[in-house]
Scaffold this motif. Structure first.
Motif, PDB file in Angstrom:
ATOM      1  N   PHE A 137      13.973   2.964  -1.424  1.00 47.01           N
ATOM      2  CA  PHE A 137      13.975   1.609  -2.062  1.00 47.01           C
ATOM      3  C   PHE A 137      13.575   1.711  -3.382  1.00 47.01           C
ATOM      4  CE2 PHE A 137      12.047   1.481   2.351  1.00 47.01           C
ATOM      5  CZ  PHE A 137      13.328   0.585   3.305  1.00 47.01           C
ATOM      6  N   VAL A 138      14.350   0.848  -4.302  1.00 46.69           N
ATOM      7  CA  VAL A 138      14.200   0.905  -5.717  1.00 46.69           C
ATOM      8  C   VAL A 138      13.092  -0.183  -5.808  1.00 46.69           C
ATOM      9  CG1 VAL A 138      16.640   1.544  -6.239  1.00 46.69           C
ATOM     10  CG2 VAL A 138      15.987  -0.804  -5.972  1.00 46.69           C
ATOM     11  N   ARG A 139      12.449   0.108  -7.008  1.00 48.32           N
ATOM     12  CA  ARG A 139      11.211  -1.064  -7.363  1.00 48.32           C
ATOM     13  C   ARG A 139      11.535  -2.280  -7.144  1.00 48.32           C
ATOM     14  NH1 ARG A 139       9.336  -3.438 -12.009  1.00 48.32           N
ATOM     15  NH2 ARG A 139       7.038  -3.670 -11.763  1.00 48.32           N
ATOM     16  N   ALA A 173       0.846  -1.307   0.034  1.00 49.63           N
ATOM     17  CA  ALA A 173      -0.034  -0.126  -0.148  1.00 49.63           C
ATOM     18  C   ALA A 173       0.821   1.226  -0.183  1.00 49.63           C
ATOM     19  CB  ALA A 173      -0.943   0.060   1.191  1.00 49.63           C
ATOM     20  N   LEU A 174       2.125   1.148   0.412  1.00 46.60           N
ATOM     21  CA  LEU A 174       2.989   2.190   0.494  1.00 46.60           C
ATOM     22  C   LEU A 174       3.938   2.412  -0.714  1.00 46.60           C
ATOM     23  CD1 LEU A 174       3.595   2.411   4.119  1.00 46.60           C
ATOM     24  CD2 LEU A 174       2.004   3.224   3.155  1.00 46.60           C
ATOM     25  N   HIS A 175       4.111   1.447  -1.388  1.00 44.92           N
ATOM     26  CA  HIS A 175       4.963   1.509  -2.696  1.00 44.92           C
ATOM     27  C   HIS A 175       5.172   2.784  -3.685  1.00 44.92           C
ATOM     28  CE1 HIS A 175       5.773  -3.046  -2.749  1.00 44.92           C
ATOM     29  NE2 HIS A 175       6.032  -2.600  -1.825  1.00 44.92           N
ATOM     30  N   ASP A 176       3.899   3.535  -3.620  1.00 43.95           N
ATOM     31  CA  ASP A 176       3.732   4.657  -4.493  1.00 43.95           C
ATOM     32  C   ASP A 176       4.200   5.961  -3.667  1.00 43.95           C
ATOM     33  OD1 ASP A 176       1.431   4.672  -3.051  1.00 43.95           O
ATOM     34  OD2 ASP A 176       0.155   5.392  -4.724  1.00 43.95           O
ATOM     35  N   LYS A 177       4.319   5.772  -2.501  1.00 44.65           N
ATOM     36  CA  LYS A 177       4.535   7.021  -1.404  1.00 44.65           C
ATOM     37  C   LYS A 177       6.099   7.373  -1.712  1.00 44.65           C
ATOM     38  CE  LYS A 177       0.901   6.752   0.948  1.00 44.65           C
ATOM     39  NZ  LYS A 177      -0.416   7.764   0.408  1.00 44.65           N
TER      40      LYS A 177
END
Length: 106
Positions: free
Chosen positions: A43-45, A32-36
């Motif tokens: 952190f890289v993708r 849920a926080l990957h796009d923050k």
């Protein structure tokens, strides 16, 4: 073309309590926080996607009981960091002595 991202394979036992039970994938950096922005800066993708632990339902529930998603992303984003928290470590040590069919009541 980019190399496909491969998730770590599922082990035979929980990566926290080491019991041989059904496992779930815990995302060390909550999806849920990957796009923050604060997560993307740290952190890289590839890290965001592959940073996972295979844990039993009891350990997984306890992780989410103790920590907010932001705390998980910023502080408790590795196995060592999770076990560095005395509350979780105490729970995992207690659970490790229980038989595979045991489910804690919460």
């Amino acid at each position: 073309m980019a190399e496909p991202i491969r998730l770590p394979p599922q082990p035979e036992v929980c990566e926290l309590c080491a019991r041989p039970v059904a496992l779930t994938r815990h995302h060390l950096i909550p999806k849920a926080l990957h796009d923050k922005a604060y997560v993307q800066k740290r952190f890289v993708r590839h890290q965001r996607i592959t940073a996972t632990l295979w844990v039993c339902r009891a350990c997984h529930n306890q992780i989410h009981r103790l920590f907010s998603e932001k705390e998980l992303a910023l502080t408790y984003n590795s196995r060592d960091a999770l076990l560095g928290d005395e509350r979780l470590r105490t729970f995992v040590e207690w659970l490790a002595s229980k038989p595979p069919g045991f489910t804690p009541r919460h």
